[in-house]
Design a protein around this motif. Structure first.
Motif, PDB file in Angstrom:
ATOM      1  N   LEU A 121       0.965  -1.149   0.103  1.00 35.03           N
ATOM      2  CA  LEU A 121      -0.151   0.145  -0.018  1.00 35.03           C
ATOM      3  C   LEU A 121       1.052   1.221  -0.068  1.00 35.03           C
ATOM      4  O   LEU A 121       0.723   2.227  -0.871  1.00 35.03           O
ATOM      5  CB  LEU A 121      -0.886  -0.071   1.281  1.00 35.03           C
ATOM      6  N   GLU A 122       1.907   1.183   0.777  1.00 37.73           N
ATOM      7  CA  GLU A 122       2.908   2.545   0.973  1.00 37.73           C
ATOM      8  C   GLU A 122       3.426   2.722  -0.668  1.00 37.73           C
ATOM      9  O   GLU A 122       3.584   3.817  -1.151  1.00 37.73           O
ATOM     10  CB  GLU A 122       3.946   2.151   1.911  1.00 37.73           C
ATOM     11  N   GLU A 123       3.677   1.483  -1.037  1.00 36.81           N
ATOM     12  CA  GLU A 123       4.515   1.717  -2.600  1.00 36.81           C
ATOM     13  C   GLU A 123       3.215   2.170  -3.521  1.00 36.81           C
ATOM     14  O   GLU A 123       3.448   3.197  -4.259  1.00 36.81           O
ATOM     15  CB  GLU A 123       4.836   0.137  -3.098  1.00 36.81           C
ATOM     16  N   ALA A 129       1.163   9.296  -5.738  1.00 40.85           N
ATOM     17  CA  ALA A 129       1.638  10.492  -5.721  1.00 40.85           C
ATOM     18  C   ALA A 129       2.371  10.889  -7.117  1.00 40.85           C
ATOM     19  O   ALA A 129       2.334  12.010  -7.573  1.00 40.85           O
ATOM     20  CB  ALA A 129       2.366  10.856  -4.586  1.00 40.85           C
ATOM     21  N   MET A 130       3.384   9.843  -7.333  1.00 37.31           N
ATOM     22  CA  MET A 130       4.026   9.999  -8.630  1.00 37.31           C
ATOM     23  C   MET A 130       3.023  10.359  -9.927  1.00 37.31           C
ATOM     24  O   MET A 130       3.129  11.308 -10.742  1.00 37.31           O
ATOM     25  CB  MET A 130       4.981   9.125  -8.882  1.00 37.31           C
ATOM     26  N   GLN A 134       2.794  13.629 -12.489  1.00 40.43           N
ATOM     27  CA  GLN A 134       2.811  13.496 -13.902  1.00 40.43           C
ATOM     28  C   GLN A 134       1.706  14.213 -14.472  1.00 40.43           C
ATOM     29  O   GLN A 134       1.555  14.508 -15.563  1.00 40.43           O
ATOM     30  CB  GLN A 134       2.942  11.909 -14.137  1.00 40.43           C
ATOM     31  N   ILE A 135       0.473  13.667 -13.797  1.00 38.13           N
ATOM     32  CA  ILE A 135      -0.821  14.156 -14.511  1.00 38.13           C
ATOM     33  C   ILE A 135      -0.846  15.711 -14.421  1.00 38.13           C
ATOM     34  O   ILE A 135      -1.284  16.593 -15.497  1.00 38.13           O
ATOM     35  CB  ILE A 135      -2.219  13.736 -13.622  1.00 38.13           C
ATOM     36  N   ARG A 136      -0.309  16.249 -13.426  1.00 44.33           N
ATOM     37  CA  ARG A 136      -0.160  17.800 -13.138  1.00 44.33           C
ATOM     38  C   ARG A 136       0.684  18.525 -14.481  1.00 44.33           C
ATOM     39  O   ARG A 136       0.265  19.358 -15.098  1.00 44.33           O
ATOM     40  CB  ARG A 136       0.091  18.194 -11.873  1.00 44.33           C
TER      41      ARG A 136
END
Length: 278
Positions: A121-123, A129-130, A134-136
């Motif tokens: 889950l942490e991964e 988040a990454m 990338q979407i932004r």
């Protein structure tokens, strides 16, 4: 009349004056309460306004109560569905309790699995988040491309306008050339033959420009074979600019008139001047 009677007379006079002043004051401060009640902004109008406001509030309260009743019915329906679901889950829980002992034996294995899933889950959180970053970035790039597309569209529309103007000018010049050829053919002239009195092949530069009078001074003159009425061609970097007609000559320079009908751009000092263009 003794002193006591005189004192009472004076006292009565003073009291009469005081009561007269009080009567005048009361009369001056008297208010017609009927006018106060019945006027446009009087108490009666205020009471009617309050009654209308109360009626509106009662209607709003009734509508709100109806909405609340409908919401209560919907919540009761949802609660009944949840109670049914709870009954089903209770049955499932009862069945699950039967396997409690077997599940207890697997607690260690499940705990290890839970830890591994927590790490996963942490991964996944870091990956999410990454991906958001990338979407932004992709959205920013898309916005930049959209802005650039708008700019290029505006430039393309401007260039289309310029191309249209050049096409119109080309059509105009083509019509003029066709007309000149018709005139030359009608006169029986050969366009490749030199004209009588034409200037020799010379070139120079524009020295001075008098734009208000549409005159320029060039660096070739009478000694170079220029005469009044000769035509000169102005170029810049191999590109045609305009045509001149000689108005006055001197030994080493001449003054010529700018022919606007043949101008493709504004003449600048230093532009090349030729008697003929090959």
């Amino acid at each position: 009349m003794n002193l006591l009677g005189k004192s009472f007379s004076v006292l009565i006079l003073l009291l009469s004056v005081v009561f007269m002043v009080l009567a005048l004051a009361v009369n001056a401060s008297h208010r017609n309460w009927r006018d106060v009640v019945m006027s446009d902004n009087g108490l009666k109008a205020q009471i009617e306004t309050y009654e209308r406001t109360n009626d509106q509030l009662r209607e709003a309260r009734a509508r709100t109560q109806a909405d609340l009743d409908r919401e209560r019915v919907a919540r009761r329906t949802a609660l009944a569905a949840l109670e049914t679901k709870l009954s089903e889950l209770t049955g499932v829980l009862s069945d699950s309790e039967k396997f409690a002992q077997d599940l207890q034996a697997k607690t260690t294995e499940l705990a290890q699995l839970d830890r591994s899933r927590a790490e996963e889950l942490e991964e996944l959180t870091a990956e999410a988040a990454m991906l958001r970053s990338q979407i932004r970035k992709e959205q920013q790039d898309r916005d930049n491309l959209f802005a650039e597309t708008l700019k290029l569209t505006d430039d393309m529309n401007s260039l289309r306008g310029i191309v249209q103007l050049q096409q119109d000018r080309n059509d105009q010049l083509l019509g003029q050339v066709t007309r000149y050829k018709e005139v030359v053919d009608a006169a029986g002239l050969n366009m490749n033959d030199p004209l009588d009195g034409s200037p020799p092949d010379r070139n120079g530069n524009v020295l001075v420009i008098n734009r208000p009078r549409k005159l320029v001074e060039v660096s070739i003159g009478y000694d170079d074979g220029l005469r009044e009425g000769h035509l000169l061609e102005v170029t810049r970097g191999g590109r045609y600019v305009s045509r001149l007609r000689v108005r006055k000559t001197e030994p080493d320079r001449a003054v010529a008139e700018i022919l606007n009908d043949y101008s493709e751009a504004a003449i600048l000092e230093g532009d090349r001047v030729d008697t003929t263009i090959e």
